[in-house]
Design a protein around this motif. Structure first.
Motif, PDB file in Angstrom:
ATOM      1  N   PHE B  11     105.331 -27.766  -5.741  1.00 10.71           N
ATOM      2  CA  PHE B  11     104.594 -28.336  -6.869  1.00 10.71           C
ATOM      3  C   PHE B  11     103.100 -28.063  -6.703  1.00 10.71           C
ATOM      4  O   PHE B  11     102.406 -27.656  -7.648  1.00 10.71           O
ATOM      5  N   LEU B  12     102.594 -28.259  -5.483  1.00  5.13           N
ATOM      6  CA  LEU B  12     101.166 -28.050  -5.237  1.00  5.13           C
ATOM      7  C   LEU B  12     100.776 -26.597  -5.457  1.00  5.13           C
ATOM      8  O   LEU B  12      99.809 -26.306  -6.159  1.00  5.13           O
ATOM      9  N   VAL B  13     101.545 -25.704  -4.849  1.00  2.00           N
ATOM     10  CA  VAL B  13     101.214 -24.274  -4.965  1.00  2.00           C
ATOM     11  C   VAL B  13     101.172 -23.864  -6.427  1.00  2.00           C
ATOM     12  O   VAL B  13     100.225 -23.230  -6.895  1.00  2.00           O
ATOM     13  N   GLU B  14     102.201 -24.278  -7.166  1.00  2.00           N
ATOM     14  CA  GLU B  14     102.265 -23.870  -8.566  1.00  2.00           C
ATOM     15  C   GLU B  14     101.156 -24.507  -9.382  1.00  2.00           C
ATOM     16  O   GLU B  14     100.550 -23.869 -10.243  1.00  2.00           O
ATOM     17  N   SER B  15     100.897 -25.760  -9.094  1.00  2.00           N
ATOM     18  CA  SER B  15      99.868 -26.445  -9.879  1.00  2.00           C
ATOM     19  C   SER B  15      98.498 -25.834  -9.630  1.00  2.00           C
ATOM     20  O   SER B  15      97.708 -25.668 -10.549  1.00  2.00           O
ATOM     21  N   ILE B 224     108.675 -12.044  -6.238  1.00  2.00           N
ATOM     22  CA  ILE B 224     108.946 -13.221  -5.419  1.00  2.00           C
ATOM     23  C   ILE B 224     107.655 -13.634  -4.753  1.00  2.00           C
ATOM     24  O   ILE B 224     106.729 -12.834  -4.599  1.00  2.00           O
ATOM     25  N   ARG B 225     107.590 -14.875  -4.377  1.00  2.00           N
ATOM     26  CA  ARG B 225     106.412 -15.391  -3.710  1.00  2.00           C
ATOM     27  C   ARG B 225     106.574 -15.159  -2.203  1.00  2.00           C
ATOM     28  O   ARG B 225     107.614 -15.494  -1.636  1.00  2.00           O
ATOM     29  N   VAL B 226     105.586 -14.560  -1.570  1.00  2.48           N
ATOM     30  CA  VAL B 226     105.677 -14.296  -0.135  1.00  2.48           C
ATOM     31  C   VAL B 226     104.496 -14.942   0.570  1.00  2.48           C
ATOM     32  O   VAL B 226     103.367 -14.899   0.079  1.00  2.48           O
ATOM     33  N   ASP B 227     104.782 -15.557   1.690  1.00  2.00           N
ATOM     34  CA  ASP B 227     103.751 -16.173   2.506  1.00  2.00           C
ATOM     35  C   ASP B 227     102.809 -15.086   3.028  1.00  2.00           C
ATOM     36  O   ASP B 227     103.267 -14.051   3.512  1.00  2.00           O
ATOM     37  N   VAL B 228     101.504 -15.323   2.927  1.00  3.04           N
ATOM     38  CA  VAL B 228     100.540 -14.318   3.381  1.00  3.04           C
ATOM     39  C   VAL B 228     100.699 -14.058   4.881  1.00  3.04           C
ATOM     40  O   VAL B 228     100.547 -12.927   5.349  1.00  3.04           O
ATOM     41  N   GLY B 229     101.045 -15.091   5.616  1.00  2.00           N
ATOM     42  CA  GLY B 229     101.251 -14.935   7.061  1.00  2.00           C
ATOM     43  C   GLY B 229     102.298 -13.872   7.348  1.00  2.00           C
ATOM     44  O   GLY B 229     102.188 -13.088   8.288  1.00  2.00           O
ATOM     45  N   GLN B 230     103.320 -13.864   6.482  1.00  2.00           N
ATOM     46  CA  GLN B 230     104.400 -12.894   6.633  1.00  2.00           C
ATOM     47  C   GLN B 230     103.865 -11.472   6.427  1.00  2.00           C
ATOM     48  O   GLN B 230     104.211 -10.553   7.155  1.00  2.00           O
TER      49      GLN B 230
END
Lengths: 150, 774
Positions: B11-15, B224-230
């Motif tokens: 929810f936070l990321v999208e908001s 798709i959403r990918v973690d930057v760390g990845q």
């Protein structure tokens, strides 16, 4: 560690090595691996304790001269030092030592405070000592050892 | 707190993403109040946050968004017109929501803040609706209404309004239409840029409003959403692979096993491609950073009573995420500075005969493997005299020094710490982050910043930054037997001085060695000395000088040997070594050994070659100045025969070399030289123009040559002398002659012919022509 838990024989394992004829130990859990002398790139202008950089399978690892770190004289026998690679928060660091010893199991209760005869920088970096038949095992405080000095 | 609930995290990321978009949409709305489509989108965003809040039990946030939603629904239904006041209130709403989200992120629960005042404000604005709606038809501050887009919008809003009734109902369970994630952001700003630069590309959103409005269409399934760390990890692994590849290549070069060599070649190609692809995944359009700037401009200009329009060009230009992060703050600071100090108040502007509304132009484009960012305003520019006076009164420079300063040097003063050029200190600028910090932050990522000042007419700041930081081209040199890598961004040229030439070119000023390079005196630094390494070379050996640039100043670095250029993977140094300013990191070379990467700026500072005085001799053709005109090109100047001055585009020259005549051999009727495992034919350029070549001079020791690649091969074009490298606008005069000369121009106030190197090569060596045709 609370003392009550140590009632049963709580055993700690130490990876040991020799340095200037003394036997030192580091918790096995902190040691990533032990490797032979590596080709090293010296770093000009670096503090004297940093002996150089080595390529550990594509990872650049800083090699620290543990003799210098502990205020011991440099080795004179010309033998290539061994690398004890330990893990720390920013990756791995190699400690250069004279010779590798065995992995020793030590009863946690037998770990004593460093004797008063131990002075200088060594004392700050030694977490405790264990009396053994063949002499003392000095247990390094690895976190302090890896702190920057300058 | 422990693990945050995944649902809340999502929810936070999208908001956050939606809020960033809201900022720009609201500003867009202010300029184009008629776009109902935009209103629907804003409404949906707030609505979906509200919906999720109810679901997740954030009642305060729900009540706040509810107040906003009520106002928005009136706007969307056309019962209320958008004006500055409403926009301000809605922007405040966005800020308040963001603040609450941050609290939720850190504490896991919403704070105690109720935002009663804001809620009341939102409510009172609704109250004015029924009566005031007709009275406030359009925003007073709105600039020219969109022209080209208007018809499309009209039809668009029809389509959307039909859909909006359905969309909100679907929204709570599916909070974000994926089509509206950052990828779509550039589109949202299209209208602004379109009015600035007639962009040829039609906006997909406007062209297909129905598709954009339909939630989850297309994009959602394809991304798709990918973690930057990845991605960082992936990039590191590719870095390792590049190193392993380099090692394998080195092994293969000694191997006679054909299968192995072929496999290695394939590995080489795949690795390069993989490296590029992974790098691409980390690329984001500059728009992700720019999208925050219109809001900054609006806040500043409203506070100062100014009118400023933001124009953007090249918002799709992509940069590595790390670099984007690094330039975010400097960019914001520069933009804020331009609004505050640069662009004048409407009154002053009218007096100066400029339109009351100021323009701030953001430009981004690729040039020579780097990205150029320009921030241009049509404000008052820098008053050089005032800057000088200020610098003198602050004790930064002496009166006498100020008098001698060129305009460019004086402009550079604004980057000095402790100099604020604002006539009055406002709460917008002068808040501790100075231009000195901006400059150092940009230099930290290997960038450069330059100023082009047009007093009373505006200012352009030009920032050059590398595309990526992880893998960079570097020159490998040795000193004291050790190898060091020098990032190629700082590299200007390589010079080898032997015997006579060495004695002539090296001077000493107050004991410090200087090198005379084309009339310019450069301080010389011996790398061994700086690093405290033993010097192995003898006094009468040839001198290898690497000409470097740091902070706009040049110096010569004397090294033992110049090896080769190589793509290197930059690895940070451990904490024990961080305090050594001359190293930027370390890398693993092809043979598996570690080499240190030099930090050119740190090295220059340590050697005290940056000084504080002006450079001893700065020539007018120097490439360091900023030219607003982007047609400027870097040219290589050289002399052919006794009298011809010629130039060629620098990109056509692969390398500049000097060959000893004794190393030359003969093949057929050509002179050749063995050069990096290939046989390089030497072509006397002079012969093409009916002049005697330096190759034929009897008592010559060596010749200078431009190595150019034509077709698949390299050729050395022998010239009399390499003169300089300049950057300048090309205005060609005269007719092209035989296709060898593209035209004639005046460079450094001398008539210079622009040579087509490929054509000359084909002219001198017919086999080259065959290569090209093949």
């Amino acid at each position: 560690m609370s003392a009550t838990q140590a009632t049963a024989a709580k055993v700690e394992q130490f990876c040991t090595f020799y340095l200037d004829k003394s036997l030192f130990g580091v918790e096995v859990g902190r040691v990533q691996e032990v490797i032979r002398s590596q080709e090293m790139t010296a770093v000009p202008l670096a503090p004297s304790v940093v002996r150089g950089l080595i390529n550990l399978r594509g990872q650049i690892v800083t090699a620290l001269d543990l003799r210098r770190r502990l205020g011991r004289p440099d080795a004179t026998d010309g033998r290539a030092p061994m690398n004890v690679v330990v893990r720390c928060d920013e990756g791995a660091v190699s400690l250069l030592v004279d010779e590798i010893g065995d992995v020793l199991e030590v009863d946690a209760a037998s770990l004593e405070a460093p004797p008063d005869t131990l002075v200088g920088r060594s004392r700050e970096l030694i977490r405790g000592v264990v009396q053994r038949e063949k002499g003392l095992l000095l247990v390094l405080d690895i976190t302090k050892t890896l702190e920057t000095t300058e | 707190m422990g693990e945050m609930d995944d649902v809340v995290k999502e929810f936070l990321v999208e908001s956050y993403e939606n809020l960033d978009r809201l900022d720009s949409e609201l500003l867009e709305l202010e300029s184009h109040p008629q776009t109902r489509e935009m209103l629907s989108s804003i409404f949906r965003t707030i609505h979906s946050i509200k919906g999720a809040c109810g679901f997740l039990g954030f009642s305060r946030l729900e009540s706040l968004t509810h107040a906003g939603e009520n106002l928005l629904s009136l706007l969307r239904d056309g019962k209320l017109g958008v004006d500055g006041q409403i926009t301000t209130a809605l922007l405040e709403l966005v800020d308040a929501v963001r603040q609450m989200l941050t609290t939720i992120e850190t504490n896991g629960a919403e704070g105690d803040e109720e935002f009663e005042a804001l809620k009341a404000q939102l409510k009172s604005l609704q109250g004015g609706a029924s009566g005031a709606a007709g009275a406030k038809p359009a925003a007073p501050t709105a600039p020219t209404a969109p022209t080209a887009n208007a018809p499309a919008n009209a039809s668009a809003s029809e389509t959307t309004s039909a859909q909006t009734s359905a969309a909100p109902a679907a929204a709570p369970s599916e909070p974000v239409p994926q089509a509206a994630t950052p990828a779509a952001q550039p589109v949202a700003r299209e209208a602004t840029s379109a009015s600035a630069a007639p962009s040829a590309a039609p906006s997909p959103e406007r062209a297909k409003p129905a598709a954009a409005a339909a939630p989850g269409a297309g994009v959602a399934e394809n991304s798709i959403r990918v973690d930057v760390g990845q991605l960082d990890k992936l990039m590191n692994l590719v870095g390792e692979l590049v190193l392993a590849r380099n090692q394998v290549l080195q092994l293969a070069s000694h191997s006679s096993d054909n299968a192995f060599v072929a496999t290695t070649q394939r590995l080489n190609l795949i690795t390069t491609e993989l490296q590029e692809s992974v790098m691409k995944t980390r690329m984001q359009p500059i728009m992700t950073v720019w999208s925050k700037l219109p809001r900054v401009v609006r806040d500043v200009s409203t506070a100062l009573g100014k009118r400023i329009r933001v124009e953007m060009q090249g918002e799709e230009t992509e940069l590595d995420k790390t670099i984007l992060e690094a330039i975010k703050d400097p960019l914001t600071h520069i933009v804020r500075n331009s609004c505050d100090h640069g662009i004048e108040t409407p009154g002053v502007r009218t007096e100066r005969g400029k339109p009351a509304e100021g323009t701030l132009t953001l430009r981004a484009f690729h040039e020579g493997g780097q990205v150029i960012l320009e921030i241009e305003d049509d404000g008052g520019g820098i008053d050089i005299e005032r800057v000088k006076r200020k610098a003198v009164s602050n004790g930064l420079i002496t009166q006498e020094h100020a008098a001698r300063m060129s305009e460019r040097e004086a402009c550079g003063l604004i980057f000095a710490a402790g100099l604020s050029t604002a006539q009055q200190v406002t709460n917008i600028s002068g808040r501790g982050v100075g231009m000195d910090v901006v400059k150092s932050n940009i230099e930290k990522i290997g960038g450069q910043i330059d100023i082009a000042n047009r007093y009373l007419h505006g200012l352009t700041l030009r920032i050059k930054i590398p595309l990526t930081l992880a893998i960079i081209p570097a020159l490998v040199v040795t000193a004291g037997g050790e190898r060091f890598a020098i990032p190629q961004v700082s590299l200007l040229e390589l010079v080898r001085l032997e015997g006579e030439a060495r004695a002539r070119a090296i001077d000493s000023i107050e004991g410090a060695p200087v090198y005379r390079l084309r009339g310019r005196l450069l301080p010389l630094v011996r790398l061994e000395n700086e690093l405290g390494l033993p010097t192995k070379s003898k006094d009468d050996d040839a001198l290898n000088v690497v000409i470097l640039q740091a902070e706009g100043r040049r110096f010569g670095l004397v090294v033992e040997r110049i090896c080769d250029t190589e793509e290197i993977v930059v690895k940070p140094l451990a904490k024990w070594l961080k305090s050594i300013p001359v190293f930027a990191g370390a890398t693993i070379m092809g043979d598996g050994r570690v080499a240190l990467i030099l930090d050119v700026l740190g090295l220059a500072q340590r050697a005290h070659v940056l000084g504080d005085g002006p450079e001893r001799h700065s020539d007018s053709g120097d490439g360091a100045g900023v030219r607003a005109n982007s047609t400027s090109r870097r040219l290589l100047l050289f002399q052919v025969g006794e009298d011809l001055r010629m130039a060629a585009p620098l990109e056509d020259a692969a390398r500049l070399e000097e060959f000893r005549l004794q190393d030359l051999e003969v093949s057929g009727d050509q002179r050749v030289v063995q050069y990096r495992d290939e046989i390089l034919p030497l072509l006397p350029l002079a012969r093409a123009f009916g002049r005697a070549s330096s190759l034929d001079e009897p008592d010559r020791q060596s010749v200078q040559a431009v190595v150019a690649r034509v077709g698949g091969r390299r050729y050395a074009l022998v010239v009399e002398r390499i003169l300089d490298i300049v950057e300048q606008d090309l205005r060609l005069e005269g007719e092209p002659r035989q296709g060898l000369i593209q035209g004639t121009s005046v460079i450094q106030s001398k008539v210079t012919d622009l040579v087509n190197l490929a054509a000359v090569t084909c002219h001198l060596d017919p086999s080259a022509a065959r290569e090209v045709l093949a």
